[in-house]
Write a protein that holds these residues in place. Structure first.
Motif, mmCIF file in Angstrom:
data_model
loop_
_atom_site.group_PDB
_atom_site.id
_atom_site.type_symbol
_atom_site.label_atom_id
_atom_site.label_comp_id
_atom_site.label_asym_id
_atom_site.label_seq_id
_atom_site.Cartn_x
_atom_site.Cartn_y
_atom_site.Cartn_z
ATOM 1 N N SER A 3 0.836 -1.190 0.000
ATOM 2 C CA SER A 3 0.000 0.000 0.000
ATOM 3 C C SER A 3 0.875 1.245 0.000
ATOM 4 N N PHE A 4 0.302 2.333 -0.369
ATOM 5 C CA PHE A 4 1.054 3.588 -0.461
ATOM 6 C C PHE A 4 1.609 3.987 0.904
ATOM 7 N N SER A 5 0.817 3.790 1.933
ATOM 8 C CA SER A 5 1.269 4.187 3.263
ATOM 9 C C SER A 5 2.454 3.338 3.699
ATOM 10 N N LYS A 6 2.458 2.075 3.308
ATOM 11 C CA LYS A 6 3.589 1.221 3.687
ATOM 12 C C LYS A 6 4.862 1.685 2.985
ATOM 13 N N LEU A 8 5.482 4.659 1.926
ATOM 14 C CA LEU A 8 5.862 5.931 2.536
ATOM 15 C C LEU A 8 6.553 5.683 3.872
ATOM 16 N N PHE A 9 6.003 4.780 4.628
ATOM 17 C CA PHE A 9 6.563 4.479 5.945
ATOM 18 C C PHE A 9 7.973 3.914 5.795
ATOM 19 N N THR A 10 8.139 3.006 4.825
ATOM 20 C CA THR A 10 9.465 2.418 4.604
ATOM 21 C C THR A 10 10.469 3.481 4.183
#
Ligand SMILES: [Zn+2]
Length: 74
Positions: A3-6, A8-10
């Motif tokens: 997912s996009f948030s993952k 971004l988080f990475t």
């Protein structure tokens, strides 16, 4: 699928780790540079022995210390 948030988080973690590593390396370099290279001013200028008055030999033109025996070689 990521997912996009993952993603971004990475990316955020990577940036944080990278910046932290950079700071860590910089601090190590500074601290290692500060320790040595502080002994440069220990050496005092060696005062040269005051040169005696020189006399010029009227015969051969060689300058020699005043009062010293001088032989004309030429
Ligand atoms: Zn001479």
């Amino acid at each position: 699928m990521l997912s996009f948030s993952k993603i971004l988080f990475t990316a955020l973690i990577i940036v944080v780790v990278w910046q932290g590593f950079k700071l860590f390396n910089r601090g190590k370099q500074v601290s290692s540079n500060e320790q040595p290279k502080q002994t440069g001013r220990e050496k005092k200028k060696q005062t040269k022995p005051i040169a005696h008055e020189l006399e010029k030999c009227p015969h051969c033109g060689v300058y020699h210390a005043e009062g010293n025996a001088h032989r004309c070689d030429t």
